[in-house]
Design an enzyme around this catalytic site. Structure first.
Site, PDB file in Angstrom:
ATOM      1  N   TYR A 238       0.878  -1.155   0.000  1.00  0.00           N
ATOM      2  CA  TYR A 238       0.000   0.000   0.000  1.00  0.00           C
ATOM      3  C   TYR A 238       0.923   1.216   0.000  1.00  0.00           C
ATOM      4  O   TYR A 238       1.732   1.380   0.920  1.00  0.00           O
ATOM      5  CB  TYR A 238      -0.868   0.048   1.256  1.00  0.00           C
ATOM      6  CG  TYR A 238      -2.007  -0.934   1.305  1.00  0.00           C
ATOM      7  CD1 TYR A 238      -3.076  -0.824   0.422  1.00  0.00           C
ATOM      8  CD2 TYR A 238      -2.026  -1.951   2.254  1.00  0.00           C
ATOM      9  CE1 TYR A 238      -4.139  -1.717   0.481  1.00  0.00           C
ATOM     10  CE2 TYR A 238      -3.082  -2.843   2.329  1.00  0.00           C
ATOM     11  CZ  TYR A 238      -4.135  -2.722   1.437  1.00  0.00           C
ATOM     12  OH  TYR A 238      -5.185  -3.599   1.500  1.00  0.00           O
ATOM     13  N   ASP A 266      -6.632  -1.270  -6.089  1.00  0.00           N
ATOM     14  CA  ASP A 266      -8.102  -1.253  -6.076  1.00  0.00           C
ATOM     15  C   ASP A 266      -8.666  -0.730  -4.759  1.00  0.00           C
ATOM     16  O   ASP A 266      -9.861  -0.868  -4.501  1.00  0.00           O
ATOM     17  CB  ASP A 266      -8.658  -2.657  -6.342  1.00  0.00           C
ATOM     18  CG  ASP A 266      -8.254  -3.675  -5.281  1.00  0.00           C
ATOM     19  OD1 ASP A 266      -7.325  -3.384  -4.504  1.00  0.00           O
ATOM     20  OD2 ASP A 266      -8.855  -4.760  -5.228  1.00  0.00           O
ATOM     21  N   HIS A 358     -10.307  -7.362  -4.263  1.00  0.00           N
ATOM     22  CA  HIS A 358     -10.000  -7.274  -2.833  1.00  0.00           C
ATOM     23  C   HIS A 358     -10.869  -8.247  -2.027  1.00  0.00           C
ATOM     24  O   HIS A 358     -11.260  -7.964  -0.895  1.00  0.00           O
ATOM     25  CB  HIS A 358     -10.211  -5.841  -2.328  1.00  0.00           C
ATOM     26  CG  HIS A 358      -9.128  -5.356  -1.414  1.00  0.00           C
ATOM     27  ND1 HIS A 358      -7.972  -4.780  -1.869  1.00  0.00           N
ATOM     28  CD2 HIS A 358      -9.018  -5.370  -0.067  1.00  0.00           C
ATOM     29  CE1 HIS A 358      -7.206  -4.452  -0.842  1.00  0.00           C
ATOM     30  NE2 HIS A 358      -7.813  -4.806   0.265  1.00  0.00           N
TER      31      HIS A 358
END
Length: 486
Positions: A238, A266, A358
């Site tokens: 991230y 996403d 996800h």
């Protein structure tokens, strides 16, 4: 000192004692207000709760949470040994015992991914299970992830010599004993004290690859060292709003021998996961890699949301080059959900894309990844020769793996089942992997296939879902155009 026989008498909802690190506490009132639910405490009523406590709580939390008069005394070491011996002799493969208390089944009695989920549902704290199992809003995408695999049918061939079958695959140049890997998932320590280190050991034992989460419970170096020398790992990233922190992590990953970076694209913001929000977060849950900390606010206690506040929502295509140059490693974009973005991924020089929503945890009603895989064939078939393509979400069976590979996926990722397998530590990871390998080999043999490289689209009947595959991002009949274009 308090004796074991006296402590065991206090095992009821209105009269509940537990032991934590040889200290006896009266939690008769507290268990009803416990953020993780009453059941997890009642499971150890009149007994030793130390192991369960240590899985997610920092030392000293119980003293802070309880009034001083709730501490009742100590248990002598000899009494602790006696108590633990009695508890171990009572354990069995029965599930729910005569007191209505769940007893963890023997590992070898579990024969499917669904069995591991059932154990986790009973064994994990309510908060931990909600965090792992929850998905966005109405769970539409979460449910479609698995149901779409069920709608695609296999077309087996017969009278083939299938005595020997190979399921080995190279993933980004790394050898894997199977065409699947452990997808990144945060805070594995909620499932087992060793968390991601147990995953690393289990992957080492079965020769598969682990993708380590940026929100892992343990430092990256500790996870890598928990595996065997030379074991391949990938790192999920991230991107932090503080780019220097992401840069430091990427450099450290390269120095530790990480083989590739999976950049999550996403989730510029976290999805609304209501099951996770409804249960208060434990304030002491902190990621050792990203430093993200769980807490509670007026929106709820969603760990996924609260631990994602550091994520840079300004991440864009131009940043891909920076990630490649800073890491010096192959880059995979995790979360591609349409053919248009797959083409852009080729243009920006990444080595792979992961078709993912996800796990249904971000945007509800986004497409299941197997449908996106079909869209690539219709609208961007050229990407299959230029990238490695992975898919995750809803993969529960060996047949699911077969279908994804037959549609051109290099490999698939499996997430939640591996978190659930941590109810048994590294042995659980190995056992789950063995189950999936066995199912895959059996499915291949029944299809008349002896090597996963032989799988092809002609072995599938996709007719039940073909009408859902769009062409090149254009609506089939609406011609209206908005004032502003992407």
């Amino acid at each position: 000192y308090l004796g074991s026989s006296e402590i065991q008498k206090h095992s009821h909802e209105d009269d509940c004692w537990i032991i934590v690190h040889s200290k006896v506490y009266d939690v008769s009132d507290f268990h009803k207000e416990h953020p993780g639910g009453s059941n997890i405490i009642m499971r150890y009523a009149g007994g030793d709760a130390t192991a369960a406590y240590d899985e997610i709580h920092a030392p000293g939390i119980i003293e802070d949470a309880l009034p001083r008069d709730r501490f009742l005394g100590l248990v002598h070491e000899s009494e602790m040994k006696k108590l633990n011996t009695e508890e171990n002799s009572d354990s069995s493969d029965r599930g729910i015992d005569e007191r209505g208390i769940y007893t963890k089944p023997l590992l070898q009695s579990l024969i499917s991914t669904h069995d591991f989920e059932d154990v986790a549902r009973h064994l994990f704290t309510k908060k931990a299970f909600a965090f792992y199992s929850s998905a966005a809003t109405d769970l539409v995408t979460h449910n479609l992830n698995s149901s779409y695999y069920r709608q695609i049918l296999l077309r087996p061939r017969v009278l083939r010599n299938v005595k020997e079958v190979s399921i080995k695959r190279r993933i980004l140049g790394c050898e894997s004993s199977a065409p699947f890997f452990v997808s990144p998932a945060a805070m594995a320590r909620l499932a087992h004290p060793d968390g991601e280190m147990a995953l690393a050991r289990g992957c080492a034992g079965e020769g598969i690859i682990q993708v380590i989460s940026s929100n892992a419970s343990y430092p990256l170096e500790s996870i890598v060292k928990a595996g065997r020398p030379g074991q391949p790992f990938f790192l999920q990233l991230y991107v932090n709003t503080d780019r220097d922190k992401s840069a430091q992590l990427l450099v450290k990953a390269r120095e530790l021998g990480i083989k590739a970076i999976f950049v999550t694209v996403d989730a510029p913001v976290p999805g609304k996961r209501e099951a996770d929000e409804r249960i208060a977060a434990e304030n002491n849950v902190v990621s050792a890699i990203s430093g993200a900390r769980a807490h509670n606010d007026k929106k709820g206690g969603g760990m996924g949301r609260l631990m994602a506040k550091y994520v840079d929502s300004g991440l864009c295509w131009e940043d891909v080059r920076w990630i490649r140059e800073t890491s010096g490693l192959p880059v995979v974009l995790k979360g591609v959900q349409c053919a248009m973005d797959a083409r852009l991924a080729v243009e920006y020089g990444v080595q792979g894309i992961m078709l993912s929503n996800h796990g249904g945890r971000s945007l509800d009603t986004s497409p299941p990844s197997i449908l996106t895989l079909l869209e690539l064939h219709r609208s961007a078939p050229e990407v299959f020769s230029k990238l490695e393509i992975y898919a995750d979400g809803g993969i529960m069976r060996g047949t699911d793996v077969v279908k994804a590979l037959a549609l051109g996926a290099t490999a698939v990722g499996i997430g939640r089942p591996y978190l659930y397998s941590l109810a048994y530590g590294a042995e659980g990871v190995e056992h789950l992997t063995s189950i999936l390998k066995d199912e895959l080999v059996t499915s291949l043999k029944l299809c008349g296939v002896t090597d996963i490289d032989q799988l092809h689209p002609g072995m599938l009947n996709t007719g039940a879902v073909d009408h859902m595959v769009l062409d090149d991002g254009q609506h089939p009949y609406i011609t209206w155009k908005p004032k502003s274009m992407l």
